[in-house]
Enzyme design. Structure first.
Site, PDB file in Angstrom:
ATOM      1  N   HIS A   1      24.606   7.620  -0.446  1.00 38.34           N
ATOM      2  CA  HIS A   1      23.829   8.485  -1.367  1.00 38.34           C
ATOM      3  C   HIS A   1      22.736   8.782  -0.111  1.00 38.34           C
ATOM      4  O   HIS A   1      22.228   7.865   0.757  1.00 38.34           O
ATOM      5  CB  HIS A   1      22.890   8.357  -2.333  1.00 38.34           C
TER       6      HIS A   1
ATOM      7  N   GLU B   1      18.607   5.261  -3.802  1.00 38.81           N
ATOM      8  CA  GLU B   1      18.569   5.610  -4.795  1.00 38.81           C
ATOM      9  C   GLU B   1      16.651   4.950  -5.452  1.00 38.81           C
ATOM     10  O   GLU B   1      16.574   5.000  -5.930  1.00 38.81           O
ATOM     11  CB  GLU B   1      19.797   5.710  -5.761  1.00 38.81           C
TER      12      GLU B   1
ATOM     13  N   HIS C   1      26.754   2.034  -2.134  1.00 36.93           N
ATOM     14  CA  HIS C   1      27.702   1.567  -2.773  1.00 36.93           C
ATOM     15  C   HIS C   1      28.839   0.788  -2.774  1.00 36.93           C
ATOM     16  O   HIS C   1      29.796   1.964  -2.510  1.00 36.93           O
ATOM     17  CB  HIS C   1      27.260   2.618  -4.074  1.00 36.93           C
TER      18      HIS C   1
ATOM     19  N   THR D   1      24.733   6.089 -11.732  1.00 37.44           N
ATOM     20  CA  THR D   1      23.743   6.886 -10.990  1.00 37.44           C
ATOM     21  C   THR D   1      23.932   8.215 -10.713  1.00 37.44           C
ATOM     22  O   THR D   1      23.591   9.293 -10.730  1.00 37.44           O
ATOM     23  CB  THR D   1      23.128   6.469  -9.313  1.00 37.44           C
TER      24      THR D   1
HETATM   25  N1  LIG Z   1      38.821   7.204 -16.482  1.00 38.14           N
HETATM   26  C1  LIG Z   1      37.949   7.098 -14.660  1.00 38.14           C
HETATM   27  N2  LIG Z   1      37.398   6.727 -14.170  1.00 38.14           N
HETATM   28  N3  LIG Z   1      36.682   7.233 -13.588  1.00 38.14           N
HETATM   29  C2  LIG Z   1      35.610   6.943 -14.447  1.00 38.14           C
HETATM   30  S1  LIG Z   1      33.994   7.106 -14.146  1.00 38.14           S
HETATM   31  C3  LIG Z   1      33.708   7.539 -12.086  1.00 38.14           C
HETATM   32  C4  LIG Z   1      33.251   6.886 -11.581  1.00 38.14           C
HETATM   33  O1  LIG Z   1      33.476   5.463 -10.974  1.00 38.14           O
HETATM   34  N4  LIG Z   1      31.877   7.293 -11.043  1.00 38.14           N
HETATM   35  C5  LIG Z   1      31.479   6.352 -11.320  1.00 38.14           C
HETATM   36  C6  LIG Z   1      29.295   7.003 -10.583  1.00 38.14           C
HETATM   37  C7  LIG Z   1      28.458   6.225 -10.218  1.00 38.14           C
HETATM   38  C8  LIG Z   1      28.825   5.345  -9.228  1.00 38.14           C
HETATM   39  S2  LIG Z   1      26.922   4.179  -8.705  1.00 38.14           S
HETATM   40  N5  LIG Z   1      26.739   5.788  -7.532  1.00 38.14           N
HETATM   41  O2  LIG Z   1      27.618   3.399  -7.527  1.00 38.14           O
HETATM   42  O3  LIG Z   1      26.700   4.740  -9.773  1.00 38.14           O
HETATM   43  C9  LIG Z   1      30.008   4.874  -9.338  1.00 38.14           C
HETATM   44  C10 LIG Z   1      30.806   5.465 -10.143  1.00 38.14           C
HETATM   45  S3  LIG Z   1      36.468   7.035 -15.623  1.00 38.14           S
HETATM   46 ZN   LIG Z   2      26.558   5.743  -5.746  1.00 37.97          ZN
END
Ligand SMILES: Nc1nnc(SCC(=O)Nc2ccc(S(N)(=O)=O)cc2)s1
Ligand SMILES: [Zn+2]
Length: 258
Positions: free
Chosen positions: A93, A103, A116, A196
């Site tokens: 980010h 963040e 991250h 996030t």
């Molecule tokens: N079946 C699924 N695959 N993926 C998901 S949620 C996608 C995902 O992992 N999103 C994600 C969003 C934010 C962050 S972070 N910025 O590291 O908090 C990490 C990961 S549900």
């Molecule tokens: Zn992130």
């Protein structure tokens, strides 16, 4: 769909993702002298040596390096974690020219960028998707980037960013070991939080390293040549300021390693 603009940005996410107003949202502002120092908080250990990066892609929100997470080759363990968590991906980010872009903040201060490294609890859950909705499903290692000297290994990433300029682009990216992005000290703060970005699942054990890594303004500038938009989109939106601001702490405790 969600984004970081005026209409679709963080202040509007609650409409489609009501958990945005939940009790363990991330990021937060970390106030070091309010963090409780736990003697029983051991060191964290990362072993990424035999990790296998697969590709690098632009998902329209960030640039992401994905790993093969079919076994326990590359894991993080120790510290607040009850078992090893498998590395799935890392991403960044960042801000706009000369503006902050991290963040998490420390005593109200932001950094130029934040890395991250996303891991999941493959001991308790069968898939990443399942883990991503469980309260102890994910562990994200957060590393602050501050501007200074060139980072000698970040070139491996910035040199290929031109290949993933547009949303939806992806290219091979094998043999990258994220150990080279870690600072010398693994002292950390830890607290219970969330993703996030949408879907904002409250499934993350956050581990934020106290020591930032240094990258040059030039290297950061390479990230800003990425676009939020697809190749055939006539509106070219530069990818920058893709960060969510700090969220209410809601009584949570932040613990400090030492
Ligand atoms: N079946 C699924 N695959 N993926 C998901 S949620 C996608 C995902 O992992 N999103 C994600 C969003 C934010 C962050 S972070 N910025 O590291 O908090 C990490 C990961 S549900
Ligand atoms: Zn992130």
């Amino acid at each position: 769909h969600w984004g970081y603009g005026k209409e679709d940005g963080p202040s509007s996410w609650y409409r489609n993702y009501p958990v945005a107003e939940g009790n363990r949202q991330s990021p937060i502002d970390i106030v070091p002298n309010e963090a409780s120092h736990d003697r029983d908080l051991g060191p964290i250990m990362t072993n990424y040596d035999h990790c296998t990066s697969i590709n690098i892609s632009n998902n329209g929100h960030s640039v992401v390096v994905e790993f093969n997470d079919s076994d326990d080759r590359s894991v993080i363990k120790g510290g607040p974690l009850d078992n090893p968590y498998r590395l799935k991906q890392f991403h960044f980010h960042w801000g706009g020219k000369g503006h902050e872009g991290s963040e998490h903040t420390v005593s109200g201060e932001g950094f130029a960028s934040e890395l991250h490294l996303v891991h999941w609890n493959a001991v308790k859950y069968k898939t990443y998707g399942e883990a991503s909705t469980a309260p102890d499903g994910l562990a994200v290692l957060g590393i602050f980037l501050e501007t200074g000297d060139d980072h000698r290994w970040l070139h491996m990433i910035t040199d290929v960013l031109y290949m993933v300029k547009y949303k939806g682009s992806i290219t091979d990216f094998k043999g990258f070991n994220p150990n080279c992005l870690l600072p010398s000290s693994l002292h950390y703060w830890t607290y219970l939080g969330s993703l996030t970005t949408p879907p904002l699942h409250e499934s993350v054990i956050w581990i934020i390293l106290k020591e930032p890594i240094e990258v040059s303004e030039k290297q950061l500038g390479m990230f800003r040549m990425l676009l939020f938009t697809e190749e055939d989109d006539d509106q070219k939106m530069r990818m920058e300021n893709n960060f969510r601001p700090p969220q209410p702490i809601k009584g949570r405790r932040v613990r400090s390693s030492n």
